[in-house]
Design an enzyme around this catalytic site. Structure first.
Site: not given
Length: 485
Positions: A330, A428
């Site tokens: 991310c 994630h």
């Protein structure tokens, strides 16, 4: 419908874990249970029906064996700087507020909280509510929606939780009654002592003295619960200098100032062959690391500057020269590119900063946030994964690249270097799936234990529930909540 609210004598006294354990305990008894936290402050978020909520409420939903929903955490505050935060209402970003501004406006959010509360309780036999911080923070009482302001608005009884492990638990519970308003104190119907170590009989006099001085009945003394270590932590404060596992292969994660979604690394911490090191600010990255992972962050540009201020960019360069692996997730993925542009001031003042330059990509931050569950496979080994995305910004390739992952809808995510040494992606919980985690560890010369993270967490919740059944007066708790057998 019955309800009870757990409030704490302070932050990190174990409220989130206790709510999760009680949710699973009551679900195991056949009750239709729901968790609720009016206001949460955390950068550890999760995808839910309708948007994003705090990770703790997603875990509590799992404990209830229901899908996470934005009504379980209607107001989420995500700190983006020391004085400002992103405000998420009903799962969607509604803007940025400074700390002082939020204190003046938080009462306006009570309507959103109440809307969620009425929807949620309609489908439940019992709701277990979690407070935030402490009701003893009387400087924040005006306009409160997180503790007594909410409890009194809906007339839900409160049980106060004290953490004996940090010391001073008698003073913290008795002192709470001493400083709060008498009408607030009347909402408290009992207390729990959490995180006890040693012979509980040594606390008998202290327990009795709390009851005498407060007039509140004790509902139990809960020991330090080993199962809690298997559950994702909500607050980054617990990560300071944390080391997980005693394996022969070191994986290092620098603790950025706005680190987010750090439960990504829980599966690695449980691997017997791995030594996971969460590196605090001011400390160098370990020279023996086989893999360095740049984690997610709530403020990519600010944390890229923070990373450089710690000298971690120099450590990373040396690590790469030695042939070590490097992965960005991310915000960490965005940092690995050539540049990060913020023309609209999404994270602060508009600016363009140079990335670390390890991958041929560039990122442009935008106001739109992508919040979605995803599944797919890794392109280099075909192993499955299931995770989620929560991010702002679009990352584009600056030339031909080798994608890291293919999503179930056919889209590609992430980039991996030609030699496989450096990679980044937006996903994630990449390591939750045992096959995907096993493939990453195999490249480091480690064999995975093969345990799915969801299985590990589910078993821990059952173990937690069994312990609470033993140490908490559940029948009295249910009576306080107004549940009629």
């Amino acid at each position: 419908m019955a309800a009870v609210m757990l409030q704490g004598t302070g932050s990190d006294v174990g409220k989130s874990v206790l709510v999760a354990g009680l949710c699973r305990l009551l679900a195991n008894r056949g009750l239709n249970v729901r968790p609720f936290k009016p206001q949460n402050m955390s950068n550890n978020a999760a995808v839910a029906v309708g948007g994003e909520i705090g990770r703790a409420q997603a875990l509590q939903a799992l404990a209830c064996r229901v899908s996470p929903h934005v009504d379980m955490n209607p107001v989420l505050i995500k700190p983006q700087s020391d004085t400002g935060a992103q405000v998420v209402v009903h799962g969607k970003v509604v803007g940025m507020l400074g700390a002082a501004d939020y204190q003046h406006r938080k009462g306006e959010l009570l309507e959103a909280v109440m809307q969620s509360w009425h929807r949620l309780k309609a489908d439940a036999d019992i709701v277990i509510v979690e407070g935030a911080g402490s009701p003893a923070e009387i400087n924040l009482r005006a306009g409160d929606i997180a503790n007594m302001g909410f409890a009194r608005a809906v007339n839900v009884p409160v049980v106060l939780v004290g953490d004996i492990d940090r010391g001073g638990v008698i003073a913290s519970i008795v002192g709470t009654k001493a400083v709060i308003d008498a009408d607030d104190a009347a909402m408290i119907h009992g207390f729990l002592i959490n995180k006890f170590r040693g012979d509980v009989r040594l606390f008998d006099n202290g327990y009795t003295e709390i009851e005498r001085r407060t007039g509140w009945p004790g509902l139990g003394v809960i020991p330090w619960l080993a199962a809690a270590r298997q559950l994702p932590a909500e607050d980054a404060v617990v990560l300071d200098a944390a080391v997980g596992g005693e394996g022969t292969v070191t994986i290092a994660v620098p603790m950025l100032s706005r680190i987010a979604n750090f439960d990504d690394f829980d599966p690695l911490a449980h691997e017997p062959g791995v030594r996971l090191v969460m590196v605090p600010p001011g400390e160098p990255l370990p020279g023996d690391a086989a893999l360095v992972i740049l984690p997610g962050t709530k403020a990519t540009i600010a944390d890229l500057k923070f990373l450089r201020a710690q000298g971690w960019d120099i450590d990373i360069a040396a690590h790469v020269r030695r042939g070590g692996g490097l992965l960005g997730i991310c915000g960490g993925y965005q940092m690995l590119g050539q540049s990060i542009e913020d023309p609209d001031g999404v994270e602060g003042a508009p600016e363009i900063v140079a990335g670390l330059g390890y991958l041929p990509v560039a990122t442009r931050l935008t106001g739109d946030k992508r919040v979605v569950d995803v599944t797919g496979t890794s392109l280099r080994d075909g192993q499955a994964f299931a995770g989620y995305e929560i991010h702002v910004g679009e990352t584009r390739a600056l030339g031909p690249v080798q994608p890291l992952l293919r999503l179930a809808d056919g889209a590609e995510d992430g980039v991996v270097s030609a030699n496989g040494q450096i990679a980044g992606c937006y996903i994630h919980r990449l390591f939750d799936h045992p096959a995907q985690r096993g493939a990453w560890l195999a490249r480091l010369g480690v064999q995975s234990d093969g345990v799915a993270q969801d299985t590990r967490v589910d078993q821990a919740l059952d173990a937690l529930a069994a312990s609470l059944e033993q140490y908490v007066n559940i029948d009295r708790l249910l009576a306080i909540a107004g549940h009629k057998p």
